[in-house]
Enzyme design. Structure first.
Site, PDB file in Angstrom:
ATOM      1  N   HIS A   1      -5.559   0.572   7.062  1.00 48.53           N
ATOM      2  CA  HIS A   1      -4.495   0.751   8.350  1.00 48.53           C
ATOM      3  C   HIS A   1      -4.978  -0.262   9.276  1.00 48.53           C
ATOM      4  O   HIS A   1      -6.221  -0.252   9.806  1.00 48.53           O
ATOM      5  CB  HIS A   1      -4.318   1.875   8.836  1.00 48.53           C
TER       6      HIS A   1
ATOM      7  N   GLU B   1      -7.302   8.473  12.454  1.00 48.56           N
ATOM      8  CA  GLU B   1      -6.346   8.573  11.405  1.00 48.56           C
ATOM      9  C   GLU B   1      -6.678   9.150  10.151  1.00 48.56           C
ATOM     10  O   GLU B   1      -5.898   8.631   9.144  1.00 48.56           O
ATOM     11  CB  GLU B   1      -5.726   6.918  11.491  1.00 48.56           C
TER      12      GLU B   1
ATOM     13  N   HIS C   1       3.680   1.053  16.130  1.00 43.59           N
ATOM     14  CA  HIS C   1       2.218   1.411  15.550  1.00 43.59           C
ATOM     15  C   HIS C   1       1.540   0.264  14.799  1.00 43.59           C
ATOM     16  O   HIS C   1       0.789  -0.044  15.257  1.00 43.59           O
ATOM     17  CB  HIS C   1       2.272   2.732  14.873  1.00 43.59           C
TER      18      HIS C   1
ATOM     19  N   TYR D   1      -0.186 -10.612 -11.855  1.00 46.01           N
ATOM     20  CA  TYR D   1      -0.483 -11.535 -10.828  1.00 46.01           C
ATOM     21  C   TYR D   1      -1.298 -11.067  -9.569  1.00 46.01           C
ATOM     22  O   TYR D   1      -1.082  -9.734  -9.561  1.00 46.01           O
ATOM     23  CB  TYR D   1       0.691 -12.105 -10.444  1.00 46.01           C
TER      24      TYR D   1
ATOM     25  N   HIS E   1      -3.506  -3.118  12.985  1.00 47.63           N
ATOM     26  CA  HIS E   1      -2.263  -3.421  13.816  1.00 47.63           C
ATOM     27  C   HIS E   1      -2.175  -4.860  14.080  1.00 47.63           C
ATOM     28  O   HIS E   1      -2.368  -5.409  15.002  1.00 47.63           O
ATOM     29  CB  HIS E   1      -2.613  -2.703  15.154  1.00 47.63           C
TER      30      HIS E   1
ATOM     31  N   TYR F   1       9.731 -14.059  -2.298  1.00 45.86           N
ATOM     32  CA  TYR F   1       9.272 -13.434  -3.452  1.00 45.86           C
ATOM     33  C   TYR F   1       7.816 -12.567  -3.404  1.00 45.86           C
ATOM     34  O   TYR F   1       7.571 -11.605  -4.075  1.00 45.86           O
ATOM     35  CB  TYR F   1       9.213 -14.328  -4.921  1.00 45.86           C
TER      36      TYR F   1
END
Length: 219
Positions: free
Chosen positions: A95, A76, A158, A211, A97, A116
């Site tokens: 990245h 990737e 994916h 935050y 899964h 939120y």
């Protein structure tokens, strides 16, 4: 940029990759991690178990896609390169899964503002991209569309992508995204989740500027 500094960045990538399974956002070696470096990026290699990985195994990939390393970069690498090339505000990409993110991605569902904490993504939704074969330019373009104005997204059928100004923030966001997807999945079983208004999320996006995970003042 000193060799010592480069080693530290490489080691931080290894540490992040090793931590993903324990954090519940990855299984096996399907995830990958990158950090912007010089005129390219440092990224985890393809197929190497994280427990066997060392700092020297991390692959430098130039922005033209070339690399000079005994190991092959993650399959990737292109999506990492394209995000870093097109998003100057991003310096790290995670990245993976994770189960709940991937479940919603399989259903090709956006995540609405049911909590939120979605403000950490930068807007009132977490988008799910369209589908394209992994490692292709088409997937990069779809991911970039889903990431427009956002720090994270789902990839159809994916997994997920989380980005940040640094690796610690990107990894933190990846965990928050999986947590939100898990909460949403449970809420859908309990009843009908109430979606917060765009105005409320806009207020929270502003509050999130001071935050969340941030380095110590001395760092």
């Amino acid at each position: 940029m000193s060799r010592h500094t480069e080693f530290a960045v490489r080691q931080s990538i290894v540490d992040a990759a090793r931590s993903m399974n324990g954090l519940g956002i990855n299984h096996g070696t399907s995830g990958n991690v990158s950090v912007r470096w010089g005129d390219g990026l440092l990224i985890t290699p393809s197929g190497l178990p994280y427990e066997q990985m060392s700092a020297d195994d991390v692959v430098f990939v130039a922005m033209d896609g070339s690399f000079d390393h005994p190991l092959v970069p993650s399959s990737e690498w292109r999506i990492h390169r394209d995000i870093l090339e097109r998003r100057p505000d991003v310096n790290a990409v995670v990245h993976a899964h994770p189960i709940h993110c991937t479940a919603f991605a399989m259903c090709r569902q956006d995540i609405p503002a049911v909590h939120y904490m979605i403000a950490a993504a930068g807007g009132p939704t977490i988008r799910c991209s369209g589908y394209a074969t992994f490692g292709t330019p088409e997937l990069s373009e779809l991911a970039l569309e889903a990431l427009e104005g956002r720090a994270c997204c789902l990839l159809a059928n994916h997994g997920m992508i989380a980005t940040g100004p640094g690796l610690a923030k990107a990894l933190w966001l990846a965990v928050e995204l999986e947590t939100l997807c898990r909460q949403y999945a449970v809420a859908l079983q309990v009843g009908t989740p109430h979606v917060l208004s765009d105005d409320e999320i806009a207020r929270n996006v502003e509050k999130f500027k001071s935050y969340g995970l941030r380095p110590k003042a001395s760092e």
